[in-house]
Motif scaffolding. Structure first.
Motif, PDB file in Angstrom:
ATOM      1  N   ASN A  32       0.797  -1.238   0.000  1.00  0.00           N
ATOM      2  CA  ASN A  32       0.000   0.000   0.000  1.00  0.00           C
ATOM      3  C   ASN A  32       0.827   1.284   0.000  1.00  0.00           C
ATOM      4  OD1 ASN A  32      -2.328  -1.525   0.096  1.00  0.00           O
ATOM      5  ND2 ASN A  32      -2.411  -1.525   2.340  1.00  0.00           N
ATOM      6  N   ILE A  33       2.156   1.177   0.034  1.00  0.00           N
ATOM      7  CA  ILE A  33       2.946   2.393   0.283  1.00  0.00           C
ATOM      8  C   ILE A  33       2.726   3.512  -0.752  1.00  0.00           C
ATOM      9  CG2 ILE A  33       4.833   1.476   1.745  1.00  0.00           C
ATOM     10  CD1 ILE A  33       6.534   1.263  -0.775  1.00  0.00           C
ATOM     11  N   ASN A  34       2.351   3.161  -1.963  1.00  0.00           N
ATOM     12  CA  ASN A  34       2.160   4.223  -2.971  1.00  0.00           C
ATOM     13  C   ASN A  34       0.720   4.730  -3.050  1.00  0.00           C
ATOM     14  OD1 ASN A  34       4.861   4.266  -3.800  1.00  0.00           O
ATOM     15  ND2 ASN A  34       4.520   2.353  -4.928  1.00  0.00           N
ATOM     16  N   LYS A  35      -0.113   4.252  -2.125  1.00  0.00           N
ATOM     17  CA  LYS A  35      -1.533   4.638  -2.205  1.00  0.00           C
ATOM     18  C   LYS A  35      -1.862   5.816  -1.293  1.00  0.00           C
ATOM     19  CE  LYS A  35      -2.813  -0.179  -3.162  1.00  0.00           C
ATOM     20  NZ  LYS A  35      -3.442  -1.373  -2.571  1.00  0.00           N
ATOM     21  N   TYR A  36      -0.834   6.335  -0.609  1.00  0.00           N
ATOM     22  CA  TYR A  36      -1.111   7.422   0.328  1.00  0.00           C
ATOM     23  C   TYR A  36      -0.595   8.746  -0.177  1.00  0.00           C
ATOM     24  CZ  TYR A  36      -2.477   3.725   3.483  1.00  0.00           C
ATOM     25  OH  TYR A  36      -3.108   2.644   4.032  1.00  0.00           O
ATOM     26  N   ASN A  37      -1.358   9.737   0.194  1.00  0.00           N
ATOM     27  CA  ASN A  37      -1.157  11.090  -0.270  1.00  0.00           C
ATOM     28  C   ASN A  37      -0.437  11.947   0.769  1.00  0.00           C
ATOM     29  OD1 ASN A  37      -1.683  12.716  -2.283  1.00  0.00           O
ATOM     30  ND2 ASN A  37      -3.929  12.462  -2.219  1.00  0.00           N
ATOM     31  N   VAL A  38       0.583  11.404   1.415  1.00  0.00           N
ATOM     32  CA  VAL A  38       1.247  12.143   2.497  1.00  0.00           C
ATOM     33  C   VAL A  38       2.758  12.109   2.288  1.00  0.00           C
ATOM     34  CG1 VAL A  38      -0.583  11.526   4.141  1.00  0.00           C
ATOM     35  CG2 VAL A  38       1.487  10.141   4.039  1.00  0.00           C
ATOM     36  N   LYS A  39       3.462  12.986   3.046  1.00  0.00           N
ATOM     37  CA  LYS A  39       4.907  13.127   2.855  1.00  0.00           C
ATOM     38  C   LYS A  39       5.678  11.883   3.345  1.00  0.00           C
ATOM     39  CE  LYS A  39       7.633  16.031   5.228  1.00  0.00           C
ATOM     40  NZ  LYS A  39       7.852  17.236   5.987  1.00  0.00           N
ATOM     41  N   THR A  40       5.257  11.333   4.491  1.00  0.00           N
ATOM     42  CA  THR A  40       6.062  10.265   5.095  1.00  0.00           C
ATOM     43  C   THR A  40       5.263   8.973   5.288  1.00  0.00           C
ATOM     44  OG1 THR A  40       7.172  12.027   6.311  1.00  0.00           O
ATOM     45  CG2 THR A  40       7.683   9.763   6.972  1.00  0.00           C
ATOM     46  N   VAL A  41       5.671   7.954   4.534  1.00  0.00           N
ATOM     47  CA  VAL A  41       5.070   6.630   4.694  1.00  0.00           C
ATOM     48  C   VAL A  41       6.198   5.663   5.057  1.00  0.00           C
ATOM     49  CG1 VAL A  41       3.795   4.755   3.590  1.00  0.00           C
ATOM     50  CG2 VAL A  41       3.289   7.121   2.979  1.00  0.00           C
ATOM     51  N   ILE A  42       6.016   4.908   6.127  1.00  0.00           N
ATOM     52  CA  ILE A  42       7.027   3.924   6.521  1.00  0.00           C
ATOM     53  C   ILE A  42       6.548   2.544   6.073  1.00  0.00           C
ATOM     54  CG2 ILE A  42       8.140   2.818   8.523  1.00  0.00           C
ATOM     55  CD1 ILE A  42       7.940   5.558   9.930  1.00  0.00           C
ATOM     56  N   ASP A  43       7.439   1.819   5.399  1.00  0.00           N
ATOM     57  CA  ASP A  43       7.106   0.498   4.849  1.00  0.00           C
ATOM     58  C   ASP A  43       7.290  -0.563   5.936  1.00  0.00           C
ATOM     59  OD1 ASP A  43       6.904  -1.849   3.425  1.00  0.00           O
ATOM     60  OD2 ASP A  43       8.334  -1.254   1.861  1.00  0.00           O
ATOM     61  N   MET A  44       6.194  -1.178   6.395  1.00  0.00           N
ATOM     62  CA  MET A  44       6.323  -2.176   7.481  1.00  0.00           C
ATOM     63  C   MET A  44       6.728  -3.554   6.956  1.00  0.00           C
ATOM     64  SD  MET A  44       2.531  -3.329   8.776  1.00  0.00           S
ATOM     65  CE  MET A  44       1.709  -1.819   9.179  1.00  0.00           C
ATOM     66  N   GLY A  45       6.681  -3.729   5.616  1.00  0.00           N
ATOM     67  CA  GLY A  45       7.106  -5.010   5.060  1.00  0.00           C
ATOM     68  C   GLY A  45       5.967  -5.763   4.411  1.00  0.00           C
ATOM     69  N   THR A  46       6.242  -6.978   3.983  1.00  0.00           N
ATOM     70  CA  THR A  46       5.271  -7.749   3.218  1.00  0.00           C
ATOM     71  C   THR A  46       4.656  -8.869   4.055  1.00  0.00           C
ATOM     72  OG1 THR A  46       6.587  -7.278   1.259  1.00  0.00           O
ATOM     73  CG2 THR A  46       4.956  -9.024   1.069  1.00  0.00           C
ATOM     74  N   CYS A  47       5.484  -9.811   4.519  1.00  0.00           N
ATOM     75  CA  CYS A  47       4.914 -10.949   5.255  1.00  0.00           C
ATOM     76  C   CYS A  47       4.914 -10.655   6.759  1.00  0.00           C
ATOM     77  CB  CYS A  47       5.693 -12.215   4.952  1.00  0.00           C
ATOM     78  SG  CYS A  47       7.369 -12.136   5.574  1.00  0.00           S
TER      79      CYS A  47
END
Ligand code: TXA
Ligand code: MG
Length: 335
Positions: A269-284
Motif C-alpha cells: 500500500n505504500i504508494n496509495k497514500y497522499n502524504v509526505k512520510t510513509v514507513i514500509d512495514m514489510g510484506t509478510c
C-alpha cells in the motif's frame, strides 16, 4: 563511558567473557536476544536485580523473567514441574517461549514481585545463550527499553537511553524475531497464553491439546495486570479491517485532516497514500514482526501530529503484532 562490544560483524564469542564477568560481579549488561534486546543482571543477586528496575524505571510490582541455558539451571530455580510443563519446554526451548513455573526459594522475591512463580526462557540467540553459559547463572532480563516505551530490537534505537545506565553493552545487530517471547502459564493442566508471540497458539495447542487465551492477565493476581504500553510521544491510531481498500481509504480520509501525519503501511500500500512520510512495514507477517518496534520508534522520531498504522491479519504471529499495536496506539478504528 560504557564499553560497547560489537558482535554484529564478528563471531568471536570468546569475547563475551568480559560481559559474563560483569554479570557475575553484579553489574548490568545490555545484550541482544533473538526476540528483543535484554537488560541483564545476575538473577539470583537481589542487588543486581534492583539495578534493572532502576535503569528501566520499572514498577517493582512487575516481575522479571530469567534466561537459562540448560535443564539443570531450570531445576535449580523451579520446582514441582508437571509433565505438560516439561513437554512444552521440550517442544519450544531453546526459543522465543517463556514458561511461568513454581519458584524455589533461591530466586529472590524482588525478581518475582513477591509471587511464588518465576518466568523462565531458554534463548536460542547465540549471544544470549553464550552469555548465560559463560556467566553460569540465570540472567534476569526484561526487554531493554525505558519502561512504557517500545521494546528495543536494534542497538541504535536504545543506545542513548542506556549508555549511562549500564556497565556494558553488546551490539549484535537486529533481533531476528523482533517481538517478545510467547508467555505461557499452565493452570489446572491447561496452558494459558499470557502474551502472544512468534510461537503461536496453534503450535502450543498441538502439544497440549487445548489452550486458553489469557492475554491481558500476564500478572493475574496483581492490581494492574498490564505494564507494557509501548507509548509513543505522538498521537497514534490503528486502523483495522479485513478489507485492504477500506483501510487505505479510511487512512487517507483521516490523514487529510492532519497537517503532518506519518503512516506505517504494508508494502503493497505504500504508494496509495497522499502524504509526505510513509514507513514500509514489510510484506509478510514475519518481516512486519521483525521491524514493528523499530518502525514505531522511527515514526515517532519525525514528531508528526499523528502516527496512523495499518492493522495486519489477526492470525499466527499477526496476533502478537496486533496485540502490541493495540497497546501502542492511543485509539483504534475497526471498519
Ligand atoms: O522475549 C522476551 O521475553 C524478552 C527477552 C529479553 O528475553 N523479555 C521480555 O521481558 O519481554 P519483559 O520483562 O519486557 O516482559 C516479561 C513479561 C512482563 O509482562 C511480566 O509482567 C511478565 O512477563 N512476567 C514475568 N514474571 C511473571 C510471572 N511470574 N507471572 C506472570 N507474568 C510474569
Ligand atoms: Mg518489556
Amino acid at each position: 563511558m560504557t564499553k560497547v562490544l560489537d558482535l554484529k560483524n564478528n563471531n568471536d564469542y570468546t569475547r563475551l567473557e568480559e560481559a559474563a564477568q560483569i554479570i557475575k560481579n553484579g553489574g548490568l549488561v545490555l545484550f541482544p536476544t533473538e526476540t528483543v534486546y535484554g537488560l541483564g543482571a545476575n538473577g539470583l543477586d537481589e542487588n543486581a536485580v534492583k539495578k534493572i528496575y532502576i535503569a528501566k524505571g520499572r514498577n517493582e510490582n512487575n516481575p522479571i523473567n530469567l534466561l537459562v541455558s540448560n535443564m539443570e539451571m531450570i531445576n535449580n530455580i523451579a520446582k514441582d514441574i508437571s509433565e505438560l510443563e516439561y513437554k512444552l519446554m521440550e517442544a519450544f526451548f531453546p526459543g522465543p517461549f517463556t514458561i511461568i513455573l513454581k519458584k524455589k526459594s533461591i530466586v529472590p522475591s524482588i525478581l518475582t514481585a513477591n509471587q511464588d512463580t518465576v518466568g523462565v526462557r531458554m534463548p536460542s540467540g547465540i549471544i544470549a545463550k553464550k552469555l548465560v553459559e559463560l556467566s553460569g547463572v540465570p540472567i534476569a532480563a526484561p526487554s531493554a527499553n525505558i519502561s512504557g516505551k517500545p521494546s528495543g530490537t536494534n542497538f541504535n534505537d536504545i543506545y542513548n537511553d542506556f549508555k549511562d545506565k549500564v556497565d556494558y553493552m553488546i551490539d549484535g545487530g537486529d533481533s531476528s524475531i523482533g517481538i517478545e517471547s510467547t508467555i505461557v502459564k499452565v493452570i489446572d493442566n491447561i496452558p494459558h497464553i499470557l502474551r502472544p508471540g512468534s510461537i503461536t497458539d496453534e503450535q502450543i495447542e498441538k502439544i497440549a491439546g487445548t489452550v486458553i487465551k489469557d492475554y491481558e492477565n500476564a500478572v493475574s493476581n496483581l492490581p494492574s495486570s498490564n505494564y507494557d504500553h509501548y507509548t509513543l510521544n505522538s498521537e497514534s491510531l490503528l486502523v483495522i479491517s479485513n478489507d485492504n481498500e477500506k483501510i487505505v481509504s479510511k487512512i487517507n480520509e483521516i490523514a487529510n485532516t492532519y497537517s503532518y501525519p506519518v503512516i506505517i503501511s504494508k508494502h503493497e500500500n505504500i504508494n496509495k497514500y497522499n502524504v509526505k512520510t510513509v514507513i514500509d512495514m514489510g510484506t509478510c507477517l514475519d518481516e512486519i514482526a521483525k521491524n514493528i518496534f523499530t518502525n514505531l520508534r522511527k515514526a515517532d522520531s519525525f514528531s508528526p501530529d499523528i502516527v496512523i498504522i495499518e492493522g495486519v491479519q489477526n492470525e499466527g504471529v499477526g496476533l502478537a503484532i496486533m496485540n502490541r499495536l493495540m497497546k501502542a496506539c492511543d485509539d483504534f478504528i475497526n471498519i
